[in-house]
Motif scaffolding. Structure first.
Motif, short mmCIF file in Angstrom:
data_model
loop_
_atom_site.label_atom_id
_atom_site.label_comp_id
_atom_site.label_asym_id
_atom_site.label_seq_id
_atom_site.Cartn_x
_atom_site.Cartn_y
_atom_site.Cartn_z
N GLY A 1 0.82 -1.21 0.00
CA GLY A 1 0.00 0.00 0.00
C GLY A 1 0.85 1.26 0.00
N GLU B 1 -14.70 -5.38 5.72
CA GLU B 1 -13.27 -5.66 5.84
C GLU B 1 -12.85 -6.82 4.96
N ASP C 1 -5.11 4.57 5.82
CA ASP C 1 -5.21 3.12 5.70
C ASP C 1 -3.99 2.45 6.33
N ALA D 1 -5.54 9.36 2.28
CA ALA D 1 -6.28 8.10 2.40
C ALA D 1 -5.32 6.93 2.56
N ARG E 1 -12.80 -5.64 1.41
CA ARG E 1 -11.70 -4.72 1.13
C ARG E 1 -10.36 -5.45 1.04
N ARG E 2 -10.15 -6.41 1.92
CA ARG E 2 -8.84 -7.04 1.99
C ARG E 2 -8.64 -8.13 0.94
N SER F 1 -11.22 5.61 7.17
CA SER F 1 -10.63 4.46 6.50
C SER F 1 -11.49 4.08 5.33
N PRO F 2 -10.86 3.84 4.18
CA PRO F 2 -11.65 3.48 2.99
C PRO F 2 -12.28 2.12 3.16
N GLN F 3 -13.55 2.01 2.98
CA GLN F 3 -14.27 0.74 3.07
C GLN F 3 -15.25 0.66 1.92
N GLN G 1 -3.79 -0.15 9.53
CA GLN G 1 -3.13 -1.46 9.49
C GLN G 1 -2.08 -1.58 10.59
#
Length: 463
Positions: free
Chosen positions: A244, A306, A266, A262, A309-310, A446-448, A270
Motif C-alpha cells: 500500500g 473488511e 489506511d 487516504a 476490502r482485503r 478508513s476506505p471501506q 493497518q
C-alpha cells in the motif's frame, strides 16, 4: 564422594570403638580380679571351718584340697605357721597380719593374689586362714578378654566398612547420575531426565530437576510457538502495508491524483491492527491464559466490509470471485480479535490452497454467530490433522489452522472443518455477554466498501 563417605564412617566407628573399648577393657580386668578374689574368699571360708576350739591345744588342722595353683595356709594368733610349708610362706605377710586384727583382707603380694580370713572364738582371733593364687592366672584371663574385645572391635570395623561402602554407593550413584544429567543439560540436551533413586531427599532432588527441565522446555516451546504465531499473523499484513505504501509513493511520483491522506490513514489503521494482533497473540501464548473475555468489538457489517476490502482484489487477480453474505443483523457486534484473526487465517488458507469461488457467510445461531468460509477445493487429510500444530504440506497443513483453533477456543468459540468437498471451515463465536464499546482506533476515514445487504440464500455448493 564415595571415599569421603567411607572415610567419615571409618573414623566415626574407630572413635566409637576406642571410646567404648577402653572402658570395657578396664571393666573386664576389674571383673576378672573380683571373680578371682571371690573364689579365693570362698576357699578361705571353707578352710576356716576346719579350725575349731581344739586348735589352741595344738591339734593339727586338716585343710581342704584345692584346685590348680592355689595355696592354703593357717596361722595362729601369734602368726606362727601351723600348716604344711608348701601351703604358704613361713612368715606371715602384710595381708595375713591385717587379717590377724580381725578384719578380712586381700591384696597382691609379690606375684600372688592373697586373701586372708580371720577365725574367731568368743570374739577372739585364734587363727588366720590364708589363700593365695598366682596373678598370672588373672592376667591370662584378662588378656583373653582383651583379645576378644579387640577381635570384636575388628569385626565391627569390617562390618562398618562394608556397610559404609554400600551406603556410599547407594548415595553417590544417584548423585553421579544427577551430575551427568546436569552436564548433558548444560551441553544443550534438554530432553535428558534423571532417574529418581536413592534416599527420599535424592529422589526429590531428581524429581525437582526433572520438573525444572519440563517447565524450561515448556517455556522454550511457548517462546518458539509465540514466535511462529506472531510471524505467521504478521506476514500478510506487513506485506499488504508495504504494498500500500509503495503504491502511494508510485502514484505520488507519477503525478497521479491519488489522495496520499487516504493511503496514510489506511496504513495507520493497518499498523494499529498489527499492534492489536501482537498484543492478543502474546496474551494468548501466556501459560495462565484462560477463556478471554472483553476487548474491542465490531459489527457484522464492518467485518463484511473488511473481508471485501482485503481479499476481493487478491482473489480477482487470480480470477476467483468472492461472495460475502450476512444472514444476521449487520449491527450485531462480535469480538474483533477472534473474528479478524481467524478470518484472516481462513481467507489466506482459501486463497493459497483453495480453488474457485470463495464464499463467506455470517449466520445467526442465537447466542453464537457462525461464520462459514467455503471454497470449491477439497481436503484429503484427516480433519484433526488439519489442526495439528507443526504440520506442513501441499494441503495447507500448517500453523495457521492450529493457531486459529487456539484463538477461537481462547474466546470460548470453536473452529472446525464442516465440509471436505467443497471445503468449508466454520467459526463459531459467542456473542459478548455485556455490550462493549467499538474499537476507538477504527477511523471513520478508513476506505471501506459498501456493506452487502443481508441475503437469506444458501451459498452455492459444489457436489
Amino acid at each position: 564422594m564415595r571415599r569421603r563417605i567411607l572415610h567419615v564412617a571409618v573414623v566415626a566407628v574407630s572413635v566409637a570403638l576406642v571410646l567404648f573399648g577402653i572402658p570395657l577393657g578396664v571393666a573386664a580386668r576389674a571383673t576378672i580380679l573380683s571373680e578371682e578374689r571371690g573364689e579365693l574368699e570362698r576357699t578361705a571360708l571353707l578352710a576356716s571351718r576346719q579350725v575349731g576350739p581344739d586348735f589352741l591345744a595344738g591339734d593339727p588342722v586338716e585343710l581342704p584340697r584345692v584346685e590348680g595353683d592355689k595355696q592354703v595356709a593357717v596361722y595362729d594368733a601369734s602368726l606362727t605357721h601351723r600348716s604344711p610349708v608348701t601351703g604358704g610362706p613361713p612368715a606371715a605377710d602384710s595381708v595375713t597380719r591385717a587379717a590377724a586384727r580381725g578384719v578380712e583382707s586381700d591384696g597382691v603380694v609379690g606375684a600372688q593374689l592373697v586373701v586372708a580370713v580371720p577365725v574367731t572364738v568368743a570374739e577372739k582371733v585364734i587363727a588366720v586362714v590364708r589363700v593365695a593364687a598366682p596373678t598370672n592366672q588373672t592376667w591370662t584371663a584378662t588378656l583373653l578378654a582383651w583379645a576378644a574385645l579387640v577381635l570384636s572391635a575388628g569385626l565391627a570395623l569390617v562390618v562398618a566398612v562394608l556397610v559404609a561402602r554400600r551406603q556410599a554407593r547407594f548415595i553417590s550413584t544417584p548423585l553421579e547420575a544427577l551430575a551427568v544429567s546436569a552436564e548433558r543439560v548444560a551441553a544443550g540436551d534438554l530432553q535428558t531426565r534423571a532417574q529418581p533413586a536413592g534416599t527420599p531427599e535424592l529422589v526429590r532432588l531428581a524429581q525437582s530437576q526433572n520438573e525444572m527441565l519440563d517447565r524450561l522446555c515448556d517455556l522454550i516451546a511457548r517462546e518458539r510457538q509465540l514466535t511462529a504465531e506472531v510471524s505467521h499473523q504478521l506476514r500478510t499484513p506487513v506485506t499488504g502495508l508495504a504494498l500500500g505504501l509503495q503504491n502511494a509513493l508510485s502514484h505520488e511520483g507519477g503525478g497521479a491524483t491519488a489522495d496520499p491522506h487516504a493511503a496514510l490513514v489506511d496504513a495507520l489503521g493497518q499498523v494499529r491492527d498489527l499492534e492489536r494482533t501482537i498484543d492478543n497473540v502474546i496474551q494468548l501464548a501466556r501459560p495462565e491464559a484462560g477463556v478471554m473475555r472483553g476487548g474491542p468489538v465490531r459489527s457484522v457489517g464492518d467485518f463484511c466490509a473488511e473481508v471485501e476490502r482485503r481479499w476481493r482484489g487478491t482473489l480477482s487477480e487470480a480470477g476467483r470471485p468472492l461472495v460475502v453474505t450476512a444472514q444476521t443483523d449487520l449491527a450485531l457486534c462480535l469480538p474483533q480479535f477472534v473474528v479478524t484473526e481467524v478470518l484472516k487465517i481462513l481467507m489466506d488458507n482459501a486463497t493459497r490452497h483453495g480453488a474457485g469461488r470463495v464464499t463467506v457467510v455470517f449466520r445467526d445461531l442465537g447466542s453464537f454467530v457462525a461464520i462459514d468460509v467455503t471454497d470449491e477445493g477439497s481436503v484429503q487429510a484427516h480433519r484433526e490433522e488439519l489442526f495439528r500444530r507443526g504440520q506442513s504440506g501441499s494441503d495447507g497443513l500448517g500453523i495457521g489452522l492450529a493457531l486459529g483453533r487456539s484463538i477461537a477456543e481462547a474466546y470460548g468459540g470453536r473452529l472446525a472443518l464442516t465440509l471436505e468437498q467443497p471445503t468449508r471451515f466454520t467459526l463459531m463465536v459467542p456473542l459478548p455477554s455485556t455490550p462493549s464499546e467499538p474499537d476507538p482506533t477504527l477511523s471513520s476515514d478508513s476506505p471501506q466498501r459498501p456493506v452487502p445487504a443481508a441475503d437469506n440464500r444458501e451459498p452455492e455448493r459444489k457436489r
